[in-house]
Design a protein around this motif. Structure first.
Motif, PDB file in Angstrom:
ATOM      1  N   SER A 106       5.296  54.309  17.734  1.00  0.00           N
ATOM      2  CA  SER A 106       6.239  55.162  18.466  1.00  0.00           C
ATOM      3  C   SER A 106       6.449  54.646  19.892  1.00  0.00           C
ATOM      4  N   ARG A 107       5.383  54.136  20.533  1.00  0.00           N
ATOM      5  CA  ARG A 107       5.523  53.560  21.876  1.00  0.00           C
ATOM      6  C   ARG A 107       6.429  52.338  21.840  1.00  0.00           C
ATOM      7  N   LYS A 108       6.265  51.504  20.810  1.00  0.00           N
ATOM      8  CA  LYS A 108       7.106  50.317  20.693  1.00  0.00           C
ATOM      9  C   LYS A 108       8.571  50.707  20.511  1.00  0.00           C
ATOM     10  N   LYS A 109       8.824  51.740  19.693  1.00  0.00           N
ATOM     11  CA  LYS A 109      10.201  52.206  19.488  1.00  0.00           C
ATOM     12  C   LYS A 109      10.806  52.689  20.796  1.00  0.00           C
ATOM     13  N   LYS A 110      10.047  53.470  21.542  1.00  0.00           N
ATOM     14  CA  LYS A 110      10.541  53.996  22.817  1.00  0.00           C
ATOM     15  C   LYS A 110      10.821  52.865  23.798  1.00  0.00           C
ATOM     16  N   ALA A 111       9.936  51.876  23.849  1.00  0.00           N
ATOM     17  CA  ALA A 111      10.108  50.755  24.761  1.00  0.00           C
ATOM     18  C   ALA A 111      11.360  49.955  24.388  1.00  0.00           C
ATOM     19  N   LYS A 112      11.567  49.738  23.098  1.00  0.00           N
ATOM     20  CA  LYS A 112      12.747  48.993  22.640  1.00  0.00           C
ATOM     21  C   LYS A 112      14.018  49.753  22.982  1.00  0.00           C
ATOM     22  N   GLN A 113      13.997  51.048  22.761  1.00  0.00           N
ATOM     23  CA  GLN A 113      15.159  51.885  23.062  1.00  0.00           C
ATOM     24  C   GLN A 113      15.454  51.851  24.566  1.00  0.00           C
ATOM     25  N   TYR A 114      14.416  51.918  25.380  1.00  0.00           N
ATOM     26  CA  TYR A 114      14.577  51.873  26.838  1.00  0.00           C
ATOM     27  C   TYR A 114      15.201  50.548  27.259  1.00  0.00           C
ATOM     28  N   ARG A 115      14.701  49.437  26.704  1.00  0.00           N
ATOM     29  CA  ARG A 115      15.245  48.117  27.035  1.00  0.00           C
ATOM     30  C   ARG A 115      16.718  48.020  26.661  1.00  0.00           C
ATOM     31  N   GLU A 116      17.081  48.556  25.488  1.00  0.00           N
ATOM     32  CA  GLU A 116      18.480  48.517  25.063  1.00  0.00           C
ATOM     33  C   GLU A 116      19.369  49.343  25.989  1.00  0.00           C
ATOM     34  N   GLU A 117      18.896  50.520  26.387  1.00  0.00           N
ATOM     35  CA  GLU A 117      19.663  51.359  27.311  1.00  0.00           C
ATOM     36  C   GLU A 117      19.845  50.655  28.658  1.00  0.00           C
ATOM     37  N   LEU A 118      18.801  50.007  29.132  1.00  0.00           N
ATOM     38  CA  LEU A 118      18.867  49.271  30.395  1.00  0.00           C
ATOM     39  C   LEU A 118      19.865  48.114  30.299  1.00  0.00           C
ATOM     40  N   LYS A 119      19.850  47.441  29.158  1.00  0.00           N
ATOM     41  CA  LYS A 119      20.764  46.329  28.929  1.00  0.00           C
ATOM     42  C   LYS A 119      22.220  46.823  28.933  1.00  0.00           C
ATOM     43  N   GLU A 120      22.469  47.943  28.255  1.00  0.00           N
ATOM     44  CA  GLU A 120      23.811  48.523  28.223  1.00  0.00           C
ATOM     45  C   GLU A 120      24.265  48.930  29.624  1.00  0.00           C
ATOM     46  N   GLN A 121      23.348  49.512  30.377  1.00  0.00           N
ATOM     47  CA  GLN A 121      23.659  49.956  31.734  1.00  0.00           C
ATOM     48  C   GLN A 121      24.025  48.757  32.625  1.00  0.00           C
ATOM     49  N   LYS A 122      23.262  47.682  32.518  1.00  0.00           N
ATOM     50  CA  LYS A 122      23.551  46.475  33.298  1.00  0.00           C
ATOM     51  C   LYS A 122      24.906  45.896  32.901  1.00  0.00           C
ATOM     52  N   TYR A 123      25.197  45.903  31.601  1.00  0.00           N
ATOM     53  CA  TYR A 123      26.470  45.389  31.110  1.00  0.00           C
ATOM     54  C   TYR A 123      27.628  46.220  31.661  1.00  0.00           C
ATOM     55  N   PHE A 124      27.457  47.534  31.653  1.00  0.00           N
ATOM     56  CA  PHE A 124      28.491  48.447  32.159  1.00  0.00           C
ATOM     57  C   PHE A 124      28.744  48.197  33.643  1.00  0.00           C
ATOM     58  N   ILE A 125      27.694  48.043  34.442  1.00  0.00           N
ATOM     59  CA  ILE A 125      27.821  47.774  35.881  1.00  0.00           C
ATOM     60  C   ILE A 125      28.510  46.436  36.106  1.00  0.00           C
ATOM     61  N   LYS A 126      28.149  45.443  35.303  1.00  0.00           N
ATOM     62  CA  LYS A 126      28.757  44.121  35.413  1.00  0.00           C
ATOM     63  C   LYS A 126      30.270  44.197  35.157  1.00  0.00           C
ATOM     64  N   LYS A 127      30.657  44.968  34.141  1.00  0.00           N
ATOM     65  CA  LYS A 127      32.075  45.129  33.814  1.00  0.00           C
ATOM     66  C   LYS A 127      32.815  45.846  34.941  1.00  0.00           C
ATOM     67  N   GLN A 128      32.179  46.860  35.508  1.00  0.00           N
ATOM     68  CA  GLN A 128      32.811  47.591  36.621  1.00  0.00           C
ATOM     69  C   GLN A 128      33.033  46.658  37.811  1.00  0.00           C
ATOM     70  N   LYS A 129      32.050  45.825  38.111  1.00  0.00           N
ATOM     71  CA  LYS A 129      32.184  44.889  39.233  1.00  0.00           C
ATOM     72  C   LYS A 129      33.322  43.895  38.955  1.00  0.00           C
ATOM     73  N   ALA A 130      33.401  43.431  37.722  1.00  0.00           N
ATOM     74  CA  ALA A 130      34.455  42.472  37.371  1.00  0.00           C
ATOM     75  C   ALA A 130      35.835  43.114  37.516  1.00  0.00           C
ATOM     76  N   LYS A 131      35.978  44.368  37.088  1.00  0.00           N
ATOM     77  CA  LYS A 131      37.253  45.083  37.225  1.00  0.00           C
ATOM     78  C   LYS A 131      37.605  45.277  38.690  1.00  0.00           C
ATOM     79  N   ALA A 132      36.603  45.656  39.484  1.00  0.00           N
ATOM     80  CA  ALA A 132      36.835  45.866  40.907  1.00  0.00           C
ATOM     81  C   ALA A 132      37.242  44.556  41.584  1.00  0.00           C
TER      82      ALA A 132
END
Length: 137
Positions: A106-132
């Motif tokens: 369960s800890r491994k699942k949570k850690a993987k999910q957290y990493r994926e959310e962080l990756k998505e968040q970074k991608y979203f910020i990167k896209k916003q910067k590119a648009k700006a």
């Protein structure tokens, strides 16, 4: 239900074994320093149920012993044997290990999910910067 307290080389540990519906569930509680009788009684009266209810795991299948009337002399021998028995049963060890593995998964699942959310968040910020940047801001 049985509570076995032993010294594992570093700490005093209590193993609680509970049989419910043909399933053995084992729980580990670390006392730390050698517990006094009053500390053990406080644990049994106030914290034992919390420890048992806090962890939800399947448990291991065991045969249920029938509740036949036991000869008093035999009962006395069984009690003496239990007192001389040091450590925990192998079934309890298996149950504790199984619970540990489930928590680890369960800890491994949570850690993987957290990493994926962080990756998505970074991608979203990167896209916003590119648009700006594209808009000239």
């Amino acid at each position: 239900m049985s509570l076995t307290i032993y010294h594992d080389g570093q700490f005093w540990v209590g193993i609680i074994e509970v049989v419910e519906g043909g399933k053995l569930k084992a729980f580990r509680y670390v006392f730390g320093a050698e517990p006094k009788d009053t500390e053990i009684l406080d644990f049994i009266n106030y914290r034992l149920l919390e420890v048992i209810n806090q962890s939800v795991h399947a448990g291991l299948d065991v045969k249920i012993k029938s509740n036949k009337k036991v000869n008093p002399k035999r009962l006395q021998r069984q009690v003496a044997k239990e007192i001389n028995n040091v450590g925990i049963s192998t079934k309890a060890q298996e149950a504790v290990k199984k619970e540990y593995e489930e928590k680890k998964k369960s800890r491994k699942k949570k850690a993987k999910q957290y990493r994926e959310e962080l990756k998505e968040q970074k991608y979203f910020i990167k896209k916003q910067k590119a648009k700006a940047k594209h808009k000239g801001k």
